[in-house]
Write a protein that holds these residues in place. Structure first.
Motif, PDB file in Angstrom:
ATOM      1  N   ARG A  93       0.783  -1.095  -0.100  1.00 53.41           N
ATOM      2  CA  ARG A  93       0.049  -0.059   0.006  1.00 53.41           C
ATOM      3  C   ARG A  93       0.895   1.106   0.040  1.00 53.41           C
ATOM      4  N   ILE A  94       1.962   1.194   0.799  1.00 54.08           N
ATOM      5  CA  ILE A  94       2.592   2.520   0.858  1.00 54.08           C
ATOM      6  C   ILE A  94       3.586   2.500  -0.365  1.00 54.08           C
ATOM      7  N   ALA A  95       4.256   1.282  -0.681  1.00 55.23           N
ATOM      8  CA  ALA A  95       5.213   1.590  -2.101  1.00 55.23           C
ATOM      9  C   ALA A  95       4.149   1.808  -3.325  1.00 55.23           C
ATOM     10  N   LYS A  96       2.952   1.517  -3.435  1.00 49.22           N
ATOM     11  CA  LYS A  96       2.111   1.985  -4.585  1.00 49.22           C
ATOM     12  C   LYS A  96       1.849   3.412  -4.309  1.00 49.22           C
ATOM     13  N   ALA A  97       1.580   4.036  -3.110  1.00 46.42           N
ATOM     14  CA  ALA A  97       1.088   5.352  -3.249  1.00 46.42           C
ATOM     15  C   ALA A  97       2.271   6.371  -3.339  1.00 46.42           C
ATOM     16  N   VAL A  98       3.615   5.805  -3.306  1.00 44.56           N
ATOM     17  CA  VAL A  98       4.623   6.699  -3.512  1.00 44.56           C
ATOM     18  C   VAL A  98       5.340   6.547  -4.803  1.00 44.56           C
ATOM     19  N   GLY A  99       4.816   5.808  -5.452  1.00 40.60           N
ATOM     20  CA  GLY A  99       5.236   5.346  -6.862  1.00 40.60           C
ATOM     21  C   GLY A  99       6.356   4.434  -6.967  1.00 40.60           C
ATOM     22  N   MET A 100       6.491   3.414  -5.899  1.00 39.40           N
ATOM     23  CA  MET A 100       7.792   2.495  -5.901  1.00 39.40           C
ATOM     24  C   MET A 100       7.069   1.196  -6.579  1.00 39.40           C
ATOM     25  N   GLU A 101       7.168   1.474  -7.999  1.00 37.57           N
ATOM     26  CA  GLU A 101       6.535   0.351  -8.732  1.00 37.57           C
ATOM     27  C   GLU A 101       7.160  -1.020  -8.441  1.00 37.57           C
ATOM     28  N   GLN A 102       8.523  -1.136  -8.534  1.00 37.01           N
ATOM     29  CA  GLN A 102       8.995  -2.449  -8.437  1.00 37.01           C
ATOM     30  C   GLN A 102       8.581  -3.094  -7.061  1.00 37.01           C
ATOM     31  N   GLU A 103       8.907  -2.242  -6.050  1.00 32.62           N
ATOM     32  CA  GLU A 103       8.710  -2.836  -4.682  1.00 32.62           C
ATOM     33  C   GLU A 103       7.267  -3.033  -4.520  1.00 32.62           C
ATOM     34  N   ALA A 104       6.291  -2.175  -5.030  1.00 34.42           N
ATOM     35  CA  ALA A 104       5.005  -2.649  -4.965  1.00 34.42           C
ATOM     36  C   ALA A 104       4.486  -4.035  -5.484  1.00 34.42           C
ATOM     37  N   ALA A 105       4.916  -4.011  -6.745  1.00 39.99           N
ATOM     38  CA  ALA A 105       4.801  -5.380  -7.475  1.00 39.99           C
ATOM     39  C   ALA A 105       5.302  -6.571  -6.721  1.00 39.99           C
ATOM     40  N   ARG A 106       6.472  -6.404  -6.330  1.00 32.54           N
ATOM     41  CA  ARG A 106       6.903  -7.627  -5.322  1.00 32.54           C
ATOM     42  C   ARG A 106       6.348  -7.964  -4.367  1.00 32.54           C
ATOM     43  N   HIS A 107       5.798  -6.801  -3.367  1.00 37.10           N
ATOM     44  CA  HIS A 107       4.786  -7.023  -2.382  1.00 37.10           C
ATOM     45  C   HIS A 107       3.333  -7.646  -2.634  1.00 37.10           C
ATOM     46  N   LYS A 108       3.195  -7.032  -3.828  1.00 36.05           N
ATOM     47  CA  LYS A 108       1.390  -7.698  -4.395  1.00 36.05           C
ATOM     48  C   LYS A 108       1.574  -9.020  -4.610  1.00 36.05           C
ATOM     49  N   GLU A 109       2.843  -9.370  -5.352  1.00 34.60           N
ATOM     50  CA  GLU A 109       2.960 -10.903  -5.917  1.00 34.60           C
ATOM     51  C   GLU A 109       3.176 -11.839  -4.882  1.00 34.60           C
ATOM     52  N   PHE A 110       3.776 -11.315  -3.376  1.00 41.91           N
ATOM     53  CA  PHE A 110       3.901 -12.339  -2.494  1.00 41.91           C
ATOM     54  C   PHE A 110       2.273 -12.399  -1.731  1.00 41.91           C
ATOM     55  N   VAL A 111       1.801 -11.276  -1.751  1.00 38.13           N
ATOM     56  CA  VAL A 111       0.150 -11.463  -1.003  1.00 38.13           C
ATOM     57  C   VAL A 111      -0.505 -12.342  -1.840  1.00 38.13           C
ATOM     58  N   LEU A 112      -0.731 -12.134  -3.225  1.00 36.03           N
ATOM     59  CA  LEU A 112      -1.658 -12.807  -3.908  1.00 36.03           C
ATOM     60  C   LEU A 112      -1.116 -14.510  -3.963  1.00 36.03           C
ATOM     61  N   ALA A 113       0.206 -14.660  -4.011  1.00 38.28           N
ATOM     62  CA  ALA A 113       0.710 -16.216  -3.940  1.00 38.28           C
ATOM     63  C   ALA A 113       0.315 -16.914  -2.686  1.00 38.28           C
ATOM     64  N   ASN A 114       0.405 -16.091  -1.465  1.00 31.29           N
ATOM     65  CA  ASN A 114       0.180 -16.791  -0.223  1.00 31.29           C
ATOM     66  C   ASN A 114      -0.847 -16.530   0.670  1.00 31.29           C
ATOM     67  N   GLY A 115      -1.714 -15.492   0.265  1.00 34.30           N
ATOM     68  CA  GLY A 115      -2.783 -15.024   1.149  1.00 34.30           C
ATOM     69  C   GLY A 115      -3.894 -15.586   1.090  1.00 34.30           C
ATOM     70  N   GLY A 116      -3.939 -16.907   0.343  1.00 37.60           N
ATOM     71  CA  GLY A 116      -5.486 -17.584   0.212  1.00 37.60           C
ATOM     72  C   GLY A 116      -6.603 -16.777  -0.011  1.00 37.60           C
ATOM     73  N   ASP A 117      -7.690 -17.193   0.836  1.00 37.31           N
ATOM     74  CA  ASP A 117      -8.889 -16.320   0.851  1.00 37.31           C
ATOM     75  C   ASP A 117      -9.126 -15.124   1.867  1.00 37.31           C
ATOM     76  N   SER A 118      -7.898 -14.650   2.156  1.00 40.22           N
ATOM     77  CA  SER A 118      -8.074 -13.362   3.159  1.00 40.22           C
ATOM     78  C   SER A 118      -8.171 -12.311   2.414  1.00 40.22           C
TER      79      SER A 118
END
Length: 276
Positions: free
Chosen positions: A242-267
């Motif tokens: 959320r923070i990385a996306k808001a400040v325009g850190m695209e690579q960091e945001a993509a990395r964190h998003k990928e982890f959440v989607l891969a491991n977050g199940g139905d949360s």
């Protein structure tokens, strides 16, 4: 089925996972049967000892007690396996539907309301992970209404603290943390001190989010206590995304998003960002 369960079910309004419901029912029936199994073992042991006193058959003595020990170990391992699976569903697989099913079935089968606080706490914790913060608070209300132990009060307050954290309610959060600190000083419940220590950092995390301070949030959320289970890692990566996306850190945001989607199940962590 108790009034407590009916109230909890009305709050949750949830369609259980059929497979997990059957598995949990089977486990609970077996655990009820173990009372009779242990009683049978005691009676048979007394009878066997009387018989052995006269027969003096040492081989039978060894075989019998080996059988008894194996039976007791088997029961212990089965119970341990079930409890590990319950932990795995919520904190590793992040399968909230299955985890919530387990806790609801356990509550449904609980005959002693005073001992239902752990199941309710589990239900509240899963609801938080599903993004049902208000429902989780209602479960905390049930804990306070139906149970009255030092541990149950801690359970209810932890749910309220977490709900305030997720909802960014700073004043409520600080009040809950203060109460947790008072309980930690008076209560011997093992998990309350580390829970309080972790919760005391929640306002700082919210401040990092508000100020869009990625570096500060990353440093804090990289600590071991925020990365012990998969669910904790998902939560940390979600906030950093959320923070990385808001400040325009695209690579960091993509990395964190990928982890959440891969491991977050139905949360709710996954559901909130899967279409972004």
């Amino acid at each position: 089925m108790t009034e407590l369960y009916k109230e909890a079910e009305a709050i949750v309004m949830f369609e259980k996972d059929c497979e997990e419901e059957l598995r949990t029912e089977k486990f609970l029936r077996f655990m009820k049967a173990t009372r009779w199994i242990y009683l049978a073992i005691i009676i048979l042991t007394v009878l066997f000892m009387i018989w052995w006193t006269f027969s003096q058959q040492h081989l039978m003595f060894v075989l019998y007690f080996a059988f008894v020990i194996l039976g007791i170990v088997g029961i212990y391992l089965y119970k341990r396996k079930f409890m590990k699976n319950m932990f795995y569903l919520q904190f590793t697989a992040c399968n909230m539907k299955k985890a919530l099913t387990v806790y609801l079935v356990m509550l449904r089968n609980s005959k002693e309301i005073e001992k239902s606080d752990a199941s309710l706490y589990g239900i509240g914790g899963v609801l938080l992970c599903m993004g049902e913060f208000d429902k989780a608070i209602e479960i905390a209300n049930l804990i306070e209404r139906y149970t009255n132990t030092a541990t149950s009060k801690v359970y209810a307050l932890i749910i309220r603290t977490s709900a305030a954290f997720y909802k960014n309610e700073t004043e409520t959060l600080e009040s809950c943390i203060e109460q947790l600190g008072q309980m930690a000083a008076q209560n011997a419940t093992p998990f309350i001190r580390p829970t309080y220590n972790m919760a005391s950092e929640y306002p700082e995390i919210l401040k990092f989010q508000e100020n869009l301070d990625y570096a500060g949030a990353l440093q804090l959320l990289s600590k071991e206590e925020y990365n012990r289970e998969t669910l904790s890692k998902v939560s940390s990566n979600y906030r950093l995304y959320r923070i990385a996306k808001a400040v325009g850190m695209e690579q960091e945001a993509a990395r964190h998003k990928e982890f959440v989607l891969a491991n977050g199940g139905d949360s709710f962590y996954c559901k909130n960002i899967e279409n972004e």
